[in-house]
Design a protein around this motif. Structure first.
Motif, short mmCIF file in Angstrom:
data_model
loop_
_atom_site.label_atom_id
_atom_site.label_comp_id
_atom_site.label_asym_id
_atom_site.label_seq_id
_atom_site.Cartn_x
_atom_site.Cartn_y
_atom_site.Cartn_z
N UNK A 63 -0.20 -2.79 15.53
CA UNK A 63 1.01 -3.55 15.15
C UNK A 63 0.87 -4.16 13.75
N UNK A 64 -0.31 -4.66 13.43
CA UNK A 64 -0.52 -5.26 12.10
C UNK A 64 -0.40 -4.18 11.02
N UNK A 109 2.46 -4.06 8.12
CA UNK A 109 2.08 -4.02 6.70
C UNK A 109 2.73 -2.83 6.01
N UNK A 110 2.73 -1.68 6.67
CA UNK A 110 3.36 -0.49 6.09
C UNK A 110 4.86 -0.68 5.93
N UNK A 111 5.49 -1.25 6.97
CA UNK A 111 6.94 -1.47 6.88
C UNK A 111 7.28 -2.49 5.79
N UNK A 155 9.26 -1.85 -1.66
CA UNK A 155 9.59 -0.80 -2.61
C UNK A 155 11.09 -0.49 -2.59
N UNK A 156 11.67 -0.49 -1.35
CA UNK A 156 13.12 -0.23 -1.26
C UNK A 156 13.91 -1.35 -1.94
#
Length: 196
Positions: A70-71, A75-77, A83-84
């Motif tokens: 989940x962490x 972090x990826x999201x 960036x978006x």
């Protein structure tokens, strides 16, 4: 008239043969045989089979994720959203910078930012196909067999031969004989006559 007669009476010789038959005795003792069969040598080496089942992806599809997962996901999201956001602000700045090209970029940006995004939803507790990874190693079985030849020992015994030669004894049973008899036999000489 009396004719002179010579009478011959003969007896043939008779032989007799007395035989003793030959005697042949053969005694053949049976052979002496011994047989030994050594056991075969057998070696079996076995590498056990192994099966691994990884259901991490299936658990994640059912939202049963570990804390670490989940962490990492958050972090990826966050990085992707950051960036978006940079890309969106850069695009908004470019649109405002070209305001002279007619249009109403401020109203369009306000409308775009005020609309809530559409989310796709599906049944979330069913794992996706192929999410359970199965790895199977069948293992090995190595068999080494060595057949030992039988040990055969044979001793042939010689035959025992006993021979008694036969005999043949030949003898005369009756001797030959010749009996001569004369009748009416006369010797006539000069003024002489004699009966024989």
């Amino acid at each position: 008239m009396q004719l002179p007669q010579i009478r011959l009476e003969s007896t043939f010789a008779q032989t007799q043969i007395q035989t003793t038959p030959a005697v042949l005795e053969i005694e053949q003792p049976g052979p002496e045989m011994s047989m030994e069969q050594p056991q075969a040598e057998l070696q079996i080496e076995r590498t056990p089979s192994r099966m691994t089942i990884d259901q991490t992806k299936a658990r994640e599809d059912m939202d049963l994720k570990s804390i670490r997962s989940r962490i990492e996901e958050a972090a990826d999201r966050g990085y992707e959203d950051w960036l978006a956001g940079i890309a969106r602000r850069s695009q908004d700045g470019d649109e405002l910078m070209m305001i002279e090209n007619r249009g109403n970029p401020i109203a369009e940006q306000a409308k775009r930012n005020s609309e809530s995004p559409l989310y796709e939803f599906n049944i979330g507790w069913i794992p996706s196909a192929g999410s359970v990874k199965i790895d199977y190693d069948p293992g090995k079985v190595e068999i080494r067999a060595k057949a030992n030849k039988p040990v055969i020992s044979i001793k042939a015994n010689k035959a025992s031969v006993s021979y008694t030669p036969g005999k043949a004894e030949v003898s005369l049973k009756n001797y030959p004989s010749l009996k001569i008899d004369f009748e009416n036999l006369k010797f006539v000489g000069n003024n002489y006559e004699q009966s024989i």
